[in-house]
Design a protein around this motif. Structure first.
Motif, PDB file in Angstrom:
ATOM      1  N   SER A  27      -0.335  19.504 -19.634  1.00 46.36           N
ATOM      2  CA  SER A  27      -1.486  18.809 -20.211  1.00 46.36           C
ATOM      3  C   SER A  27      -2.780  19.228 -19.533  1.00 46.36           C
ATOM      4  CB  SER A  27      -1.303  17.294 -20.100  1.00 46.36           C
ATOM      5  OG  SER A  27      -0.150  16.879 -20.790  1.00 46.36           O
ATOM      6  N   PHE A  28      -2.751  19.254 -18.200  1.00 46.51           N
ATOM      7  CA  PHE A  28      -3.984  19.590 -17.492  1.00 46.51           C
ATOM      8  C   PHE A  28      -4.306  21.073 -17.601  1.00 46.51           C
ATOM      9  CE2 PHE A  28      -6.461  20.847 -13.790  1.00 46.51           C
ATOM     10  CZ  PHE A  28      -7.576  20.050 -14.014  1.00 46.51           C
ATOM     11  N   MET A  29      -3.274  21.929 -17.665  1.00 49.84           N
ATOM     12  CA  MET A  29      -3.530  23.366 -17.774  1.00 49.84           C
ATOM     13  C   MET A  29      -4.378  23.676 -19.011  1.00 49.84           C
ATOM     14  SD  MET A  29      -0.914  26.467 -18.599  1.00 49.84           S
ATOM     15  CE  MET A  29      -0.905  25.890 -20.312  1.00 49.84           C
ATOM     16  N   VAL A  30      -4.037  23.042 -20.130  1.00 51.63           N
ATOM     17  CA  VAL A  30      -4.790  23.262 -21.369  1.00 51.63           C
ATOM     18  C   VAL A  30      -6.253  22.856 -21.170  1.00 51.63           C
ATOM     19  CG1 VAL A  30      -5.038  22.575 -23.774  1.00 51.63           C
ATOM     20  CG2 VAL A  30      -2.758  22.964 -22.825  1.00 51.63           C
ATOM     21  N   ALA A  31      -6.455  21.694 -20.542  1.00 49.81           N
ATOM     22  CA  ALA A  31      -7.817  21.216 -20.299  1.00 49.81           C
ATOM     23  C   ALA A  31      -8.562  22.146 -19.342  1.00 49.81           C
ATOM     24  CB  ALA A  31      -7.763  19.803 -19.717  1.00 49.81           C
ATOM     25  N   GLU A  32      -7.856  22.667 -18.335  1.00 44.22           N
ATOM     26  CA  GLU A  32      -8.502  23.509 -17.337  1.00 44.22           C
ATOM     27  C   GLU A  32      -8.891  24.878 -17.906  1.00 44.22           C
ATOM     28  OE1 GLU A  32      -8.039  23.934 -12.587  1.00 44.22           O
ATOM     29  OE2 GLU A  32      -6.228  24.339 -13.751  1.00 44.22           O
ATOM     30  N   VAL A  33      -8.047  25.432 -18.756  1.00 51.06           N
ATOM     31  CA  VAL A  33      -8.375  26.717 -19.385  1.00 51.06           C
ATOM     32  C   VAL A  33      -9.640  26.586 -20.234  1.00 51.06           C
ATOM     33  CG1 VAL A  33      -7.633  28.397 -21.121  1.00 51.06           C
ATOM     34  CG2 VAL A  33      -6.018  27.615 -19.380  1.00 51.06           C
ATOM     35  N   ILE A  34      -9.698  25.510 -21.006  1.00 49.82           N
ATOM     36  CA  ILE A  34     -10.894  25.260 -21.824  1.00 49.82           C
ATOM     37  C   ILE A  34     -12.116  25.082 -20.925  1.00 49.82           C
ATOM     38  CG2 ILE A  34     -11.997  23.639 -23.415  1.00 49.82           C
ATOM     39  CD1 ILE A  34      -9.171  23.023 -24.511  1.00 49.82           C
ATOM     40  N   GLY A  35     -11.938  24.302 -19.862  1.00 47.02           N
ATOM     41  CA  GLY A  35     -13.039  24.061 -18.930  1.00 47.02           C
ATOM     42  C   GLY A  35     -13.518  25.318 -18.241  1.00 47.02           C
ATOM     43  N   ALA A  36     -12.586  26.227 -17.928  1.00 47.20           N
ATOM     44  CA  ALA A  36     -12.958  27.475 -17.251  1.00 47.20           C
ATOM     45  C   ALA A  36     -13.879  28.316 -18.131  1.00 47.20           C
ATOM     46  CB  ALA A  36     -11.699  28.260 -16.888  1.00 47.20           C
ATOM     47  N   PHE A  37     -13.580  28.384 -19.420  1.00 46.16           N
ATOM     48  CA  PHE A  37     -14.426  29.165 -20.323  1.00 46.16           C
ATOM     49  C   PHE A  37     -15.753  28.478 -20.597  1.00 46.16           C
ATOM     50  CE2 PHE A  37     -10.312  31.138 -21.301  1.00 46.16           C
ATOM     51  CZ  PHE A  37     -10.683  32.481 -21.252  1.00 46.16           C
ATOM     52  N   VAL A  38     -15.740  27.158 -20.642  1.00 49.81           N
ATOM     53  CA  VAL A  38     -16.987  26.414 -20.890  1.00 49.81           C
ATOM     54  C   VAL A  38     -17.939  26.546 -19.709  1.00 49.81           C
ATOM     55  CG1 VAL A  38     -17.973  24.107 -21.177  1.00 49.81           C
ATOM     56  CG2 VAL A  38     -15.944  24.775 -22.495  1.00 49.81           C
ATOM     57  N   THR A  39     -17.414  26.431 -18.498  1.00 45.74           N
ATOM     58  CA  THR A  39     -18.263  26.466 -17.301  1.00 45.74           C
ATOM     59  C   THR A  39     -18.530  27.885 -16.815  1.00 45.74           C
ATOM     60  OG1 THR A  39     -16.354  26.292 -15.798  1.00 45.74           O
ATOM     61  CG2 THR A  39     -17.363  24.232 -16.548  1.00 45.74           C
ATOM     62  N   MET A 121     -17.356  22.105 -13.619  1.00 41.03           N
ATOM     63  CA  MET A 121     -16.388  22.740 -12.721  1.00 41.03           C
ATOM     64  C   MET A 121     -15.858  21.738 -11.698  1.00 41.03           C
ATOM     65  SD  MET A 121     -17.287  25.957 -10.253  1.00 41.03           S
ATOM     66  CE  MET A 121     -16.198  26.538  -8.952  1.00 41.03           C
ATOM     67  N   LEU A 122     -16.754  20.925 -11.140  1.00 39.81           N
ATOM     68  CA  LEU A 122     -16.382  19.930 -10.124  1.00 39.81           C
ATOM     69  C   LEU A 122     -15.479  18.851 -10.714  1.00 39.81           C
ATOM     70  CD1 LEU A 122     -16.707  18.784  -7.275  1.00 39.81           C
ATOM     71  CD2 LEU A 122     -18.780  17.610  -8.068  1.00 39.81           C
ATOM     72  N   VAL A 123     -15.836  18.327 -11.867  1.00 42.69           N
ATOM     73  CA  VAL A 123     -15.045  17.262 -12.492  1.00 42.69           C
ATOM     74  C   VAL A 123     -13.622  17.736 -12.792  1.00 42.69           C
ATOM     75  CG1 VAL A 123     -14.803  15.825 -14.554  1.00 42.69           C
ATOM     76  CG2 VAL A 123     -17.054  16.085 -13.473  1.00 42.69           C
ATOM     77  N   ILE A 124     -13.508  18.919 -13.378  1.00 43.69           N
ATOM     78  CA  ILE A 124     -12.183  19.448 -13.732  1.00 43.69           C
ATOM     79  C   ILE A 124     -11.345  19.718 -12.482  1.00 43.69           C
ATOM     80  CG2 ILE A 124     -10.981  21.406 -14.799  1.00 43.69           C
ATOM     81  CD1 ILE A 124     -13.386  21.637 -16.714  1.00 43.69           C
ATOM     82  N   ALA A 125     -11.989  20.235 -11.434  1.00 52.63           N
ATOM     83  CA  ALA A 125     -11.267  20.537 -10.197  1.00 52.63           C
ATOM     84  C   ALA A 125     -10.730  19.264  -9.539  1.00 52.63           C
ATOM     85  CB  ALA A 125     -12.179  21.283  -9.228  1.00 52.63           C
ATOM     86  N   VAL A 126     -11.509  18.189  -9.581  1.00 52.91           N
ATOM     87  CA  VAL A 126     -11.061  16.918  -8.994  1.00 52.91           C
ATOM     88  C   VAL A 126      -9.853  16.376  -9.752  1.00 52.91           C
ATOM     89  CG1 VAL A 126     -11.687  14.494  -8.641  1.00 52.91           C
ATOM     90  CG2 VAL A 126     -13.305  16.295  -8.013  1.00 52.91           C
TER      91      VAL A 126
END
Length: 304
Positions: A27-39, A121-126
């Motif tokens: 679940s989080f991997m999907v969110a993190e991949v999206i976040g990586a491209f957005v940020t 980046m900070l929010v997703i990493a936390v």
């Protein structure tokens, strides 16, 4: 020919924990991949890549547990327990390659730092750190018992370190504007993971190559065998592991039949190996002193 059998059961008691960890990580991997491209964060993408290997590791671990539970048959007399070592080896190779890729990508980015959205980046990493801590807690007990689960645990553990690195990078970028820190942290994550992955790979390959298991000193095993009353000679001694925590031994013993019965010696060998070295399966070829003398005479005759 005598055998002492004590086949351990494949560890499947941690299967539920693996399923929970898999659901959280996916679940989080999907969110993190999206976040990586957005940020635009490479450090975040690095963490997401490691998350991908976590998902693969956890999924393979569950498949390995399921396959390893199959009973032995006429084609695979030791069962399917070694499949978990194949899974652990695959996980180690996969993570090793991902780490090398991230280090290379970080090198390219250091020459041309990209613009980073530090807040996202900070929010997703936390959030990633929280997910990793939960998964580590779920897998910690089983990691000491199975190389297969240990591989998954190490990958989650490396992600936890990665999440901390991403948090630090996000804070530095936010307050200093040093976008190059993102690539530096990504490279640091890669270099941090590589030696630990190499250690897991070596341990897995040692089992696949039927090396002596870690924690067992073959010379001490031989000394213990010589210490058994009635044993005159020990040869063709082999100790290896079918899978993590399931060691196997085969040996030829020359015994003094006038001292003790072969069955008594066999029983003591089996018990001693199990208690002293946790060797779950022993196969012993008992040979009398007269048998050894005949072999020596035959050898001498062949030489002459």
């Amino acid at each position: 020919m005598g055998s002492g059998h004590s086949h351990g059961q494949v560890r499947a008691g941690h299967e539920k924990m693996l399923w929970i960890a898999l659901a959280l990580t996916t679940s989080f991997m999907v969110a993190e991949v999206i976040g990586a491209f957005v940020t635009g964060s490479l450090a975040l993408l690095s963490d997401a890549a490691h998350m991908l290997t976590d998902v693969a590791a956890l999924a393979i671990s569950l498949v390995a547990i399921h396959i390893a539970k199959r009973s032995a048959d006429k084609k695979r007399t030791f069962g399917y327990a070694r499949f978990e070592i194949l899974a652990a080896t695959f996980n180690a190779v996969l993570l090793f390659l991902v780490a090398i890729y991230i280090v290379y990508e970080a090198y390219l980015r250091l020459k041309a730092p990209a613009e980073i959205q530090s807040t996202g980046m900070l929010v997703i990493a936390v959030i990633g750190l929280i997910v990793n801590l939960i998964s580590m807690r779920l897998l910690s007990a089983a990691s000491g018992e199975s190389l297969n689960v240990k591989g998954a645990y190490l990958e989650v553990w490396s992600d936890m370190v990665g999440s901390i690195g991403v948090i630090i990078a996000a804070l530095l970028i936010r307050f200093t504007g040093w976008n190059w820190v993102d690539s530096l942290v990504a490279a640091g994550i890669g270099f941090w993971v590589l030696p630990r992955t190499w250690s897991l790979l070596k341990e897995s390959l040692n089992i696949l190559l039927q090396g002596v298991p870690d924690g067992i000193d073959i010379q001490k095993v031989e000394a213990k065998l010589y210490g058994i009353d009635g044993v005159k000679n020990v040869h063709d001694l082999h100790v290896w592991a079918l899978t993590s925590g399931k060691s196997v031994m085969s040996v030829h013993l020359i015994a003094d039949s006038n001292s003790r019965s072969e069955q008594d010696i066999l029983s003591e060998v089996t018990s001693l190996m199990s208690e002293e070295f946790q060797i779950s399966h022993t196969t012993v070829q008992m040979e009398g002193s007269d048998f050894h003398s005949k072999l020596a005479d035959d050898h001498e005759g062949m030489v002459h």
